[in-house]
Design a protein around this motif. Sequence first.
Motif, PDB file in Angstrom:
ATOM      1  N   TRP A 101       8.259   1.145   5.823  1.00  0.00           N
ATOM      2  CA  TRP A 101       9.219   1.114   6.761  1.00  0.00           C
ATOM      3  C   TRP A 101      10.134  -0.016   6.315  1.00  0.00           C
ATOM      4  CZ3 TRP A 101      10.229  -1.776  11.278  1.00  0.00           C
ATOM      5  CH2 TRP A 101      11.239  -1.438  11.859  1.00  0.00           C
ATOM      6  N   LEU A 102       9.453  -1.213   6.431  1.00  0.00           N
ATOM      7  CA  LEU A 102      10.373  -2.425   6.305  1.00  0.00           C
ATOM      8  C   LEU A 102      11.012  -2.435   4.987  1.00  0.00           C
ATOM      9  CD1 LEU A 102       7.420  -5.069   7.436  1.00  0.00           C
ATOM     10  CD2 LEU A 102       9.315  -4.435   8.572  1.00  0.00           C
ATOM     11  N   ASP A 103      10.462  -1.944   4.142  1.00  0.00           N
ATOM     12  CA  ASP A 103      11.398  -1.773   2.753  1.00  0.00           C
ATOM     13  C   ASP A 103      12.511  -0.974   3.023  1.00  0.00           C
ATOM     14  OD1 ASP A 103      12.089  -2.206   0.101  1.00  0.00           O
ATOM     15  OD2 ASP A 103      10.817  -0.603  -0.647  1.00  0.00           O
ATOM     16  N   ASN A 104      12.598   0.347   3.592  1.00  0.00           N
ATOM     17  CA  ASN A 104      13.628   1.036   3.946  1.00  0.00           C
ATOM     18  C   ASN A 104      14.727   0.547   4.837  1.00  0.00           C
ATOM     19  OD1 ASN A 104      12.702   3.179   2.360  1.00  0.00           O
ATOM     20  ND2 ASN A 104      11.580   4.202   3.997  1.00  0.00           N
ATOM     21  N   GLU A 105      14.275  -0.465   5.759  1.00  0.00           N
ATOM     22  CA  GLU A 105      15.005  -0.941   6.733  1.00  0.00           C
ATOM     23  C   GLU A 105      15.738  -2.272   6.151  1.00  0.00           C
ATOM     24  OE1 GLU A 105      15.832  -0.275  10.143  1.00  0.00           O
ATOM     25  OE2 GLU A 105      15.052   1.530   9.287  1.00  0.00           O
ATOM     26  N   GLY A 106      15.253  -2.590   4.886  1.00  0.00           N
ATOM     27  CA  GLY A 106      15.802  -4.097   4.292  1.00  0.00           C
ATOM     28  C   GLY A 106      15.678  -5.101   5.005  1.00  0.00           C
ATOM     29  N   TYR A 150       4.455  -6.803   2.639  1.00  0.00           N
ATOM     30  CA  TYR A 150       5.909  -6.688   2.375  1.00  0.00           C
ATOM     31  C   TYR A 150       6.562  -7.998   2.214  1.00  0.00           C
ATOM     32  CZ  TYR A 150      10.532  -5.941   2.886  1.00  0.00           C
ATOM     33  OH  TYR A 150      12.009  -5.913   2.744  1.00  0.00           O
ATOM     34  N   ALA A 151       6.243  -8.879   2.841  1.00  0.00           N
ATOM     35  CA  ALA A 151       7.016 -10.086   2.704  1.00  0.00           C
ATOM     36  C   ALA A 151       6.534 -10.938   1.239  1.00  0.00           C
ATOM     37  CB  ALA A 151       6.388 -11.104   3.784  1.00  0.00           C
ATOM     38  N   MET A 152       5.317 -10.505   1.004  1.00  0.00           N
ATOM     39  CA  MET A 152       5.118 -10.842  -0.393  1.00  0.00           C
ATOM     40  C   MET A 152       5.979 -10.220  -1.582  1.00  0.00           C
ATOM     41  SD  MET A 152       3.497 -13.070  -2.429  1.00  0.00           S
ATOM     42  CE  MET A 152       2.544 -13.813  -0.976  1.00  0.00           C
ATOM     43  N   ALA A 153       5.947  -8.985  -1.405  1.00  0.00           N
ATOM     44  CA  ALA A 153       6.699  -8.143  -2.372  1.00  0.00           C
ATOM     45  C   ALA A 153       8.131  -8.505  -2.330  1.00  0.00           C
ATOM     46  CB  ALA A 153       6.462  -6.818  -2.240  1.00  0.00           C
TER      47      ALA A 153
END
Length: 135
Positions: free
Chosen positions: A70-75, A21-24
């Motif tokens: 989940w991380l993406d949805n949480e921003g 996620y951090a990479m994206a």
Amino acid sequence: MDTTAKNIPVTFYENLGKLFYAMAAADKVVRKTEVDALKKLVTKEWVPIKQDTDEFGSDTAFQIESVFDWLDNEGTKAQEAFQDFKDYYVTHQEFFSTAIKTKIRQTCDAIAASFSGKNKSELAMLANLHLLFQQ
């Protein structure tokens, strides 16, 4: 110490989700092509090395996608997710064989390259990962 798939915990895959996620999200935008690249790589590269299932009968490698989504949805900020992965890596290095680190780098590289090549933020994130793995 090399690690077999049988003794890699679910938390390992959850933390890979944070790293990917951090990479994206390194450039503050998670694009569909990056999500698609991740899902393809999880199925092709990560599921085959993990033979265990979670309490729902799903391959635990799919925790990568669950945490990513989940991380993406949480921003969540990319640096926060990367720091969580870094903290996990530092305290659980026994799960990170040379082969696993190579697979992680390849996955990060593919995510970064999936949308118009690598930008400055993604290159910096890749450099940080390289430095972390050199410790």
